[in-house]
Design a protein around this motif. Structure first.
Motif, mmCIF file in Angstrom:
data_model
loop_
_atom_site.group_PDB
_atom_site.id
_atom_site.type_symbol
_atom_site.label_atom_id
_atom_site.label_comp_id
_atom_site.label_asym_id
_atom_site.label_seq_id
_atom_site.Cartn_x
_atom_site.Cartn_y
_atom_site.Cartn_z
ATOM 1 N N ASN A 42 0.839 -1.318 0.025
ATOM 2 C CA ASN A 42 0.267 0.092 0.033
ATOM 3 C C ASN A 42 0.877 1.274 -0.157
ATOM 4 O O ASN A 42 0.384 2.324 -0.013
ATOM 5 N N GLU A 44 2.842 2.470 2.082
ATOM 6 C CA GLU A 44 2.714 3.238 3.579
ATOM 7 C C GLU A 44 4.128 4.118 3.839
ATOM 8 O O GLU A 44 5.257 3.577 3.443
ATOM 9 N N ARG A 48 1.713 9.451 5.858
ATOM 10 C CA ARG A 48 -0.091 8.992 6.240
ATOM 11 C C ARG A 48 -0.743 9.633 5.258
ATOM 12 O O ARG A 48 -1.920 10.214 5.704
ATOM 13 N N GLU A 52 -3.230 5.079 1.491
ATOM 14 C CA GLU A 52 -2.573 3.975 1.985
ATOM 15 C C GLU A 52 -3.377 3.235 2.903
ATOM 16 O O GLU A 52 -3.240 1.846 2.954
ATOM 17 N N THR A 53 -4.402 3.832 3.632
ATOM 18 C CA THR A 53 -5.030 2.983 4.603
ATOM 19 C C THR A 53 -6.350 2.305 4.177
ATOM 20 O O THR A 53 -7.202 1.552 4.830
ATOM 21 N N TYR A 214 -3.370 9.315 10.017
ATOM 22 C CA TYR A 214 -3.933 9.444 9.035
ATOM 23 C C TYR A 214 -5.233 10.359 9.464
ATOM 24 O O TYR A 214 -5.681 10.534 10.572
ATOM 25 N N SER A 388 -2.380 4.146 11.806
ATOM 26 C CA SER A 388 -1.116 3.319 11.693
ATOM 27 C C SER A 388 -0.955 2.538 12.880
ATOM 28 O O SER A 388 -1.353 2.431 13.992
ATOM 29 N N ASN A 451 0.001 -4.163 3.994
ATOM 30 C CA ASN A 451 1.191 -4.363 4.191
ATOM 31 C C ASN A 451 1.612 -5.469 4.503
ATOM 32 O O ASN A 451 2.653 -5.918 5.453
#
Length: 558
Positions: A42, A44, A48, A52-53, A214, A388, A451
């Motif tokens: 992703n 990461e 942030r 990514e999340t 995030y 995260s 991840n």
């Protein structure tokens, strides 16, 4: 430590954990888990950045029509360029050998992808008998046509799909999509779920204890969803504005299609992130009316806006009317909206026990499916937090998946360790797909994790409950049967479901429509209502097999 060594260490930790765990008590639902080769990259970073999340959609579908379910995984990219940097970022397609063993055939299939891809939607948009694939992503969507020879062709431009940009808003970020025939012309239309306005150059900074975390969705602008009508010739027309869909900006994370009032037209529910939800009631003629507040599904029962994630929209209490389940973060609960059958919903989260069971959980992908074949749909939830890993232990970021067993009396039983779902280390799970991957009549599932490696959970539940399944082929209706409603009557139970492949978070489960029969070894009556209006009855079908059913060529009831 490299990500491969990290993955190996995680697997070893899971093995050691299993070796020293006391034997679990017997559970009516149980899975055996193992890692798959796919690794979700992703991209990461300490910045942030929001996408990514939110990565991790996937699909289970029979791409080669050999009778078993294959697996497709969306993957990330370099977020600064939105381009894939080689094989580590490739989307992946794995062929199933029919026994739950998967082989990577991505390069041959031509499904490596080119951007930061978030979600997958499956449907036979050209009615040629081969399931096609729509991949939703950040500033770029892709439509792949299944060529029927093991390969796919990018037909995004040829099909006339609009660019992922709106003049009044900017670049679009699509999380997921739904294939459904909204105008009942026999061709699948495409509803695209757009999340929020994001560009790296304008990414807000949300510092927490000297580092970035995030950001809350309130720091980003909402954007509308889109509706593309299938012209029946391999092309699409953007009907977002005139349908009413494009007039409602939101922050969509999940969507489901079902005919909630049984008027013959599919409606669409959208879960929004920290906004009220949308319910697009299909008025016919290509028009929709947003009625979430009127129908009672705009907010959870506590009245607070929640982090609405994935959705499933199907009948969970066997009364013939599709209900709605969505998931959110800890202290927000997993809302359950029961269809009253009188043109509205009532929330039953607390009364069914789901409030207490889910309060401490963070969920992404919900799927209603009968894992113990007792005739009642259970609820699988992939779990993991949006923040995260650095927020541990203050917040439980990595979590085990859970299945909530439907007890059939308006109550749930939460199963995690009891179902064997702690056999692998906890993770930030995202997408999931459900299906019988090894052909033993029990529903399995696969899940992604940020991840980390994807997981395959094979259903090894004990018990002698029977099952029956249907693979539908439309003639006047869409070829893949999406939108068809099925009622199964056996000696012990009457149950209902409908063909809808988009479920959970950014994912699709496109297997045969599966029904548990409990102790009954046959179905006395199977009634199918096709999207064309055609009604079909089958009688005295033996359990333990998948039936291929073709829509009769007779006149429709519309």
């Amino acid at each position: 430590m490299s990500r491969r060594w990290a993955a190996a260490a995680a697997v070893l930790a899971g093995v050691l954990l299993s070796a020293f765990r006391a034997p679990a008590p017997e559970s009516p639902i149980h899975f055996a888990g193992r890692r798959l080769d796919f690794f979700l990259d992703n991209d990461e970073s300490p910045k942030r950045r929001a996408p990514e999340t939110m990565a991790g959609g996937m699909a289970a579908f029979d791409y080669d029509n050999d009778g078993d379910l294959d697996l497709f995984f969306c993957n990330g990219a370099d977020l600064s360029t939105l381009e894939k940097k080689g094989p580590k970022h490739w989307n992946r397609l794995y062929a199933n050998d029919g026994r739950g063993h998967f082989t990577d055939i991505t390069a041959k299939a031509g499904l490596q992808g080119s951007g930061y891809d978030t979600g997958a939607a499956v449907g036979d948009f050209d009615n040629d008998g081969w399931l096609d694939l729509f991949v939703a992503g950040v500033h770029r969507n892709t439509l792949y046509r299944n060529n029927g020879d093991g390969t796919f062709t990018d037909v995004t431009a040829k099909a006339g799909l609009p660019p992922a940009r709106l003049p009044k808003f900017g670049p679009l970020w699509a999380v997921s999509a739904v294939w459904t025939d909204v105008n009942l012309d026999g061709f699948l239309d495409l509803f695209i779920v757009n999340y929020l306005l994001w560009e790296e150059k304008t990414e807000p900074s949300c510092p927490y204890e000297g580092r970035n975390e995030y950001c809350h969705p309130k720091y980003y602008r909402e954007i509308p969803n889109q509706l593309l009508l299938n012209n029946g010739n391999g092309t699409f027309t953007d009907a977002s504005e005139r349908s009413g869909i494009g007039l409602q900006p939101g922050k969509g994370m999940g969507a489901g299609a079902a005919d909630f009032d049984l008027d013959g037209r599919p409606d669409i529910f959208v879960s929004n992130d920290k906004l009220f939800n949308f319910f697009f009631h299909n008025l016919g003629g290509g028009k929709f009316e947003e009625k979430a507040f009127e129908l009672g599904v705009a907010l959870a029962e506590h009245g607070n806006m929640i982090s609405g994630m994935g959705v499933d929209f199907r009948d969970l209490d066997n009364d013939g009317f599709p209900d709605i389940v969505l998931v959110a973060l800890d202290n927000e609960t997993f809302p359950v909206f029961q269809n009253t059958g009188r043109g509205s919903f009532r929330e039953v989260t607390a009364s069914t026990g789901m409030t207490a069971l889910s309060r401490s959980m963070a969920g992404y992908g919900p799927t209603l499916a009968d894992f113990d074949n007792d005739g009642w749909k259970d609820l699988l939830v992939t779990r993991g937090h949006v923040q995260s890993p650095l927020m541990e232990p203050r917040v439980q970021i990595n979590q085990h998946n859970s299945v909530f067993r439907n007890l059939g009396k308006g109550r749930w039983q939460a199963l995690t360790a009891e179902a064997g779902l702690d056999a692998l280390p906890p993770a930030r799970h995202r997408g999931s797909a459900v299906g019988d991957f090894n052909g033993d009549g029990r529903l399995d599932f696969a899940a992604t994790a940020l991840n980390g490696s994807a997981e395959l959970w094979i259903n090894d539940s004990l018990g002698a409950n029977h099952w029956i399944a249907f693979r539908l082929r439309g003639t006047r209706s869409p070829r893949d049967g999406q939108g068809a409603r099925v009622r199964v009557v056996s000696r012990g139970l009457t149950q209902h479901n409908h063909v809808a492949f988009t479920v959970g978070y950014a994912s699709a489960s496109a297997g045969p429509l599966h029904f548990g029969l409990g102790a009954d070894d046959s179905a006395d009556l199977v009634e199918i209502v096709w999207p064309s209006g055609q009604r079909q009855e089958l009688r005295h079908l033996k359990a333990g097999r998948v039936y291929d059913v073709t829509e009769p060529e007779g006149p429709a009831d519309h």
